[in-house]
Design a protein around this motif. Structure first.
Motif, PDB file in Angstrom:
ATOM      1  N   HIS A  17      28.953  35.884  47.271  1.00  0.00           N
ATOM      2  CA  HIS A  17      30.227  35.532  47.889  1.00  0.00           C
ATOM      3  C   HIS A  17      30.040  34.416  48.911  1.00  0.00           C
ATOM      4  N   LEU A  18      29.065  34.577  49.783  1.00  0.00           N
ATOM      5  CA  LEU A  18      28.828  33.578  50.814  1.00  0.00           C
ATOM      6  C   LEU A  18      28.310  32.276  50.230  1.00  0.00           C
ATOM      7  N   ALA A  19      27.539  32.384  49.161  1.00  0.00           N
ATOM      8  CA  ALA A  19      27.006  31.177  48.523  1.00  0.00           C
ATOM      9  C   ALA A  19      28.112  30.297  47.986  1.00  0.00           C
ATOM     10  N   LEU A  20      29.201  30.901  47.616  1.00  0.00           N
ATOM     11  CA  LEU A  20      30.337  30.130  47.117  1.00  0.00           C
ATOM     12  C   LEU A  20      31.249  29.683  48.250  1.00  0.00           C
ATOM     13  N   ALA A  21      30.835  29.929  49.491  1.00  0.00           N
ATOM     14  CA  ALA A  21      31.578  29.494  50.667  1.00  0.00           C
ATOM     15  C   ALA A  21      32.972  30.106  50.715  1.00  0.00           C
ATOM     16  N   ASN A  22      33.112  31.326  50.235  1.00  0.00           N
ATOM     17  CA  ASN A  22      34.377  32.032  50.335  1.00  0.00           C
ATOM     18  C   ASN A  22      34.330  32.941  51.545  1.00  0.00           C
ATOM     19  N   PRO A  23      35.483  33.163  52.201  1.00  0.00           N
ATOM     20  CA  PRO A  23      35.501  34.058  53.355  1.00  0.00           C
ATOM     21  C   PRO A  23      35.030  35.452  52.972  1.00  0.00           C
ATOM     22  N   LEU A  24      34.173  36.014  53.802  1.00  0.00           N
ATOM     23  CA  LEU A  24      33.668  37.349  53.532  1.00  0.00           C
ATOM     24  C   LEU A  24      34.798  38.370  53.503  1.00  0.00           C
ATOM     25  N   PHE A  28      36.775  42.417  51.113  1.00  0.00           N
ATOM     26  CA  PHE A  28      37.533  43.602  51.487  1.00  0.00           C
ATOM     27  C   PHE A  28      39.029  43.430  51.219  1.00  0.00           C
ATOM     28  N   GLY A  29      39.367  42.513  50.316  1.00  0.00           N
ATOM     29  CA  GLY A  29      40.726  42.426  49.811  1.00  0.00           C
ATOM     30  C   GLY A  29      41.683  41.518  50.547  1.00  0.00           C
ATOM     31  N   THR A  30      41.196  40.733  51.505  1.00  0.00           N
ATOM     32  CA  THR A  30      42.096  39.813  52.198  1.00  0.00           C
ATOM     33  C   THR A  30      42.662  38.791  51.215  1.00  0.00           C
ATOM     34  N   ILE A  31      43.968  38.578  51.294  1.00  0.00           N
ATOM     35  CA  ILE A  31      44.644  37.645  50.400  1.00  0.00           C
ATOM     36  C   ILE A  31      45.128  36.445  51.209  1.00  0.00           C
ATOM     37  N   ASN A  32      44.606  35.268  50.876  1.00  0.00           N
ATOM     38  CA  ASN A  32      44.961  34.050  51.604  1.00  0.00           C
ATOM     39  C   ASN A  32      45.705  33.029  50.746  1.00  0.00           C
ATOM     40  N   SER A  33      45.711  33.211  49.433  1.00  0.00           N
ATOM     41  CA  SER A  33      46.307  32.221  48.533  1.00  0.00           C
ATOM     42  C   SER A  33      47.826  32.350  48.480  1.00  0.00           C
ATOM     43  N   GLU A  34      48.466  31.279  48.046  1.00  0.00           N
ATOM     44  CA  GLU A  34      49.924  31.283  47.895  1.00  0.00           C
ATOM     45  C   GLU A  34      50.345  32.252  46.798  1.00  0.00           C
ATOM     46  N   THR A  35      51.440  32.953  47.041  1.00  0.00           N
ATOM     47  CA  THR A  35      52.012  33.870  46.056  1.00  0.00           C
ATOM     48  C   THR A  35      53.426  33.425  45.719  1.00  0.00           C
ATOM     49  N   PRO A  36      53.909  33.738  44.516  1.00  0.00           N
ATOM     50  CA  PRO A  36      55.264  33.317  44.145  1.00  0.00           C
ATOM     51  C   PRO A  36      56.316  34.056  44.962  1.00  0.00           C
ATOM     52  N   PRO A  37      57.336  33.360  45.419  1.00  0.00           N
ATOM     53  CA  PRO A  37      58.368  34.019  46.240  1.00  0.00           C
ATOM     54  C   PRO A  37      59.241  34.949  45.408  1.00  0.00           C
ATOM     55  N   PHE A  38      59.672  36.043  46.036  1.00  0.00           N
ATOM     56  CA  PHE A  38      60.612  36.957  45.394  1.00  0.00           C
ATOM     57  C   PHE A  38      61.378  37.717  46.461  1.00  0.00           C
ATOM     58  N   SER A 187      56.048  42.036  27.054  1.00  0.00           N
ATOM     59  CA  SER A 187      56.810  41.665  28.251  1.00  0.00           C
ATOM     60  C   SER A 187      56.162  42.190  29.531  1.00  0.00           C
ATOM     61  N   ILE A 188      55.188  43.090  29.398  1.00  0.00           N
ATOM     62  CA  ILE A 188      54.537  43.681  30.571  1.00  0.00           C
ATOM     63  C   ILE A 188      53.591  42.662  31.198  1.00  0.00           C
ATOM     64  N   ARG A 189      53.707  42.489  32.505  1.00  0.00           N
ATOM     65  CA  ARG A 189      52.845  41.560  33.226  1.00  0.00           C
ATOM     66  C   ARG A 189      51.943  42.333  34.180  1.00  0.00           C
ATOM     67  N   VAL A 190      50.660  42.128  34.048  1.00  0.00           N
ATOM     68  CA  VAL A 190      49.707  42.712  34.986  1.00  0.00           C
ATOM     69  C   VAL A 190      49.196  41.581  35.869  1.00  0.00           C
ATOM     70  N   GLY A 191      49.293  41.768  37.169  1.00  0.00           N
ATOM     71  CA  GLY A 191      48.867  40.741  38.108  1.00  0.00           C
ATOM     72  C   GLY A 191      47.634  41.156  38.874  1.00  0.00           C
ATOM     73  N   GLY A 192      46.639  40.280  38.924  1.00  0.00           N
ATOM     74  CA  GLY A 192      45.422  40.519  39.700  1.00  0.00           C
ATOM     75  C   GLY A 192      45.377  39.563  40.878  1.00  0.00           C
ATOM     76  N   TYR A 193      45.155  40.094  42.080  1.00  0.00           N
ATOM     77  CA  TYR A 193      45.262  39.301  43.309  1.00  0.00           C
ATOM     78  C   TYR A 193      43.928  38.931  43.940  1.00  0.00           C
ATOM     79  N   ASN A 194      42.833  39.425  43.386  1.00  0.00           N
ATOM     80  CA  ASN A 194      41.549  39.257  44.074  1.00  0.00           C
ATOM     81  C   ASN A 194      40.490  38.631  43.181  1.00  0.00           C
TER      82      ASN A 194
END
Length: 215
Positions: A17-24, A28-38, A187-194
């Motif tokens: 994880h750290l080697a890819l320079a991503n936040p640690l 633990f599931g922190t979400i920082n990316s943009e999500t579609p508005p609803f 029609s079923i949509r499964v969304g993965g956030y991490n």
């Protein structure tokens, strides 16, 4: 011995994880990316009905063996989409990653599946604003309907058993509230956030099914 293996596995994941320079914190599931508005139209005991705005998708349809578990071989769809947003397009333009990544099982008998990245609404509002993919397997589509979806959240890794259980749970809960959902599997949509290195207990997923009545 088991505890030692768990610790070693944890450290290996953290190092990667750290080697890819991503936040640690993403571990633990922190979400920082943009999500579609609803907008939340209503809430049930285990779900919520959301009204999404129109979306632009970059999507890839692919086929695996029919017996393949829902969470397996996702890289077949992910890889070309990730290459597209990181510059494999006619403008060599980089596009920010958004979440969730959308996964659909189009036909369980034939193993046809779909993965889609939602293009950031903060940057793009029409298809002609998007750079054209170089990979012909990547298709750009506007999703204007259905926009009214019943969604249930869950954690842990994606498996066929877990996805089926959440679908059953959602359908039973909405039936009690006299909300009718579309029966078509595709029609079923499964969304993965991490990202893959997020620990299973801290993962965020949702399963969404369109309402029959889209009014």
């Amino acid at each position: 011995m088991h505890s030692m293996i768990v610790v070693i596995s944890f450290l290996a994941i953290a190092s990667f994880h750290l080697a890819l320079a991503n936040p640690l914190s993403q571990l633990f599931g922190t979400i920082n990316s943009e999500t579609p508005p609803f907008d939340i139209v209503s809430k049930g005991s285990k779900y919520e009905v959301r009204r999404y705005r129109s979306q632009l998708w970059a999507q890839v349809d692919y086929t695996v063996e029919a017996s393949t578990d829902f969470g397996d071989k996702l890289s077949i769809g992910f890889r070309p989409l990730f290459q597209y947003i990181t510059g494999k397009n006619e403008k060599k333009q980089k596009i920010p990653m958004t979440i969730p990544v959308i996964m659909q099982q189009l036909d369980s008998d034939s193993g046809r599946r779909r993965m889609a990245f939602i293009m950031p609404a903060s940057q793009f509002s029409t298809l002609d604003q998007l750079p054209k993919p170089i990979d012909t397997n990547v298709k750009l589509v506007a999703i204007n309907d259905p926009l009214l979806l019943a969604c249930i959240k869950f954690n842990m890794n994606l498996t066929s058993k877990r996805v089926t259980a959440r679908e059953t749970e959602l359908r039973k809960a909405t039936e009690v509230d006299h909300i009718q959902l579309i029966n078509e599997q595709a029609s079923i949509r499964v969304g993965g956030y991490n990202p893959p290195w997020t620990l299973p207990w801290f993962r965020t997923n949702d399963l969404c099914i369109p309402l029959v009545n889209q009014a």
